[in-house]
Design an enzyme around this catalytic site. Structure first.
Site, mmCIF file in Angstrom:
data_model
loop_
_atom_site.group_PDB
_atom_site.id
_atom_site.type_symbol
_atom_site.label_atom_id
_atom_site.label_comp_id
_atom_site.label_asym_id
_atom_site.label_seq_id
_atom_site.Cartn_x
_atom_site.Cartn_y
_atom_site.Cartn_z
ATOM 1 N N SER A 31 46.610 42.658 44.853
ATOM 2 C CA SER A 31 47.748 42.810 43.943
ATOM 3 C C SER A 31 48.824 41.756 44.196
ATOM 4 O O SER A 31 49.213 41.506 45.344
ATOM 5 C CB SER A 31 48.363 44.202 44.081
ATOM 6 O OG SER A 31 49.544 44.291 43.290
ATOM 7 N N LYS A 82 46.265 55.450 37.137
ATOM 8 C CA LYS A 82 47.211 55.521 36.018
ATOM 9 C C LYS A 82 47.185 56.876 35.295
ATOM 10 O O LYS A 82 48.214 57.324 34.798
ATOM 11 C CB LYS A 82 46.950 54.389 35.030
ATOM 12 C CG LYS A 82 47.261 53.012 35.615
ATOM 13 C CD LYS A 82 47.110 51.916 34.570
ATOM 14 C CE LYS A 82 47.488 50.564 35.159
ATOM 15 N NZ LYS A 82 47.441 49.480 34.164
ATOM 16 N N GLY A 145 39.128 50.700 28.257
ATOM 17 C CA GLY A 145 39.618 51.376 29.446
ATOM 18 C C GLY A 145 41.121 51.506 29.494
ATOM 19 O O GLY A 145 41.814 51.473 28.467
ATOM 20 N N GLY A 146 41.653 51.616 30.739
ATOM 21 C CA GLY A 146 43.070 51.899 30.919
ATOM 22 C C GLY A 146 43.994 50.827 30.386
ATOM 23 O O GLY A 146 45.083 51.142 29.888
ATOM 24 N N ARG A 172 36.172 56.373 20.546
ATOM 25 C CA ARG A 172 36.979 56.431 19.331
ATOM 26 C C ARG A 172 38.022 57.548 19.393
ATOM 27 O O ARG A 172 39.181 57.360 19.002
ATOM 28 C CB ARG A 172 36.075 56.635 18.119
ATOM 29 C CG ARG A 172 36.823 56.719 16.791
ATOM 30 C CD ARG A 172 35.860 57.028 15.642
ATOM 31 N NE ARG A 172 34.814 56.025 15.560
ATOM 32 C CZ ARG A 172 34.947 54.893 14.881
ATOM 33 N NH1 ARG A 172 36.076 54.627 14.239
ATOM 34 N NH2 ARG A 172 33.952 54.031 14.818
#
Length: 287
Positions: A31, A82, A145-146, A172
């Site tokens: 990160s 998340k 995804g996120g 969907r």
């Protein structure tokens, strides 16, 4: 930790850390969030602030955040935490609730507030890619995804009339409302369909998947301006192909910078020194 000089001698004890923030995720050692936040502290002389990385899965997040000491004022949350961050919070911002995930937790008097500044990151990156506030009509998002969630929400907010999503599985039910709630039409496409014709007709492509997921597909897809959320390694094959085809590109490090500004302000209560934070990130990436 670095900061502005206070006039004390070289032998002075370093300032005591009174306030902390951290980025949570797994894996987390890659990160770049500490570079941004620490640069912000240094620019404002916030010598009693510290920002670190903490390895944390989604399952571990409630226990870790719920038991952490009061010096921690906020957390940046990356995958896979998340969704857990959103569910853990005692208060949720409207946009985090709409997007369905949170990348930010801020301590409050009553617990923790969840927000999603990823949409700020997408918006800022799109401004640099296309021009500030430029409307887009047909957009292509790769992945479901996120990170696709705030991308869809932001594109719809920006006025997109049509959003196409390429994904291997049928999501969907969870993705379509992010587009249609702001009036955009939504279509879900598989990788087996004619991707080159689709890519050639869109205004922008936002890729939210690892580069390996697109291996060999780049010549089909690289026919529009590209925002690729990946920043390591850089440039990605998709970005390299789009640039070779004459299109503008922006990487995930730009999105990362813009999403960090709102987090910094929510954690510290100070306006983010954007130029200093962005310069520190760019220096690190160049090295």
């Amino acid at each position: 930790m670095s900061g502005k000089p206070t006039g004390s001698s070289e032998n002075s004890e370093p300032p005591e850390i009174a306030h902390r923030a951290a980025v949570l995720g797994s894996p987390i050692e890659h990160s770049l969030s500490p570079i941004l936040h620490e640069a912000g502290y240094a620019a404002l002389g916030l010598e009693d602030w510290e920002y670190t990385r903490i390895e944390c899965t989604g399952e571990q997040l409630p226990g870790l955040v719920g038991s952490i000491d009061d010096s921690y004022r906020g957390f940046s949350v990356t995958m896979p935490g998340k969704f857990a961050a959103l569910n853990f919070a005692t208060e949720v911002s409207d946009r985090a609730r709409a997007i369905g995930s949170a990348n930010t937790l801020v301590r409050t008097d009553d617990g923790w507030r969840a927000d999603n500044t990823d949409c700020d990151g997408v918006a800022g990156a799109l401004d640099e890619l296309l021009g500030e506030g430029r409307m887009v009509e047909h957009c292509l998002v790769i992945g479901g995804g996120g990170t696709a969630r705030p991308a869809l929400w932001t594109l719809a907010q920006r006025g997109a009339s049509r959003i196409s999503v390429i994904n291997r599985s049928d999501r969907r039910a969870e993705l379509e409302p992010l587009a249609t709630s702001h009036g955009a039409s939504f279509e879900l496409i598989g990788f087996e369909e004619d991707l080159q014709d689709l890519a050639a007709e869109v205004d922008v492509i936002v890729s939210t998947v690892p580069s390996r997921s697109l291996q060999g597909r780049e010549p089909e897809l690289a026919h529009a301006p590209v925002l690729d959320v990946i920043y390591d390694p850089w440039p990605t094959p998709l970005v390299a192909q789009a640039a070779a085809n004459g299109y503008r590109t922006v990487g995930g490090h730009v999105m990362l910078a813009y999403q960090s500004f709102g987090q910094f302000e929510q954690f510290t209560g100070h306006a983010a020194p954007r130029e200093a934070m962005r310069e520190a990130l760019e220096r690190h990436i160049r090295r």
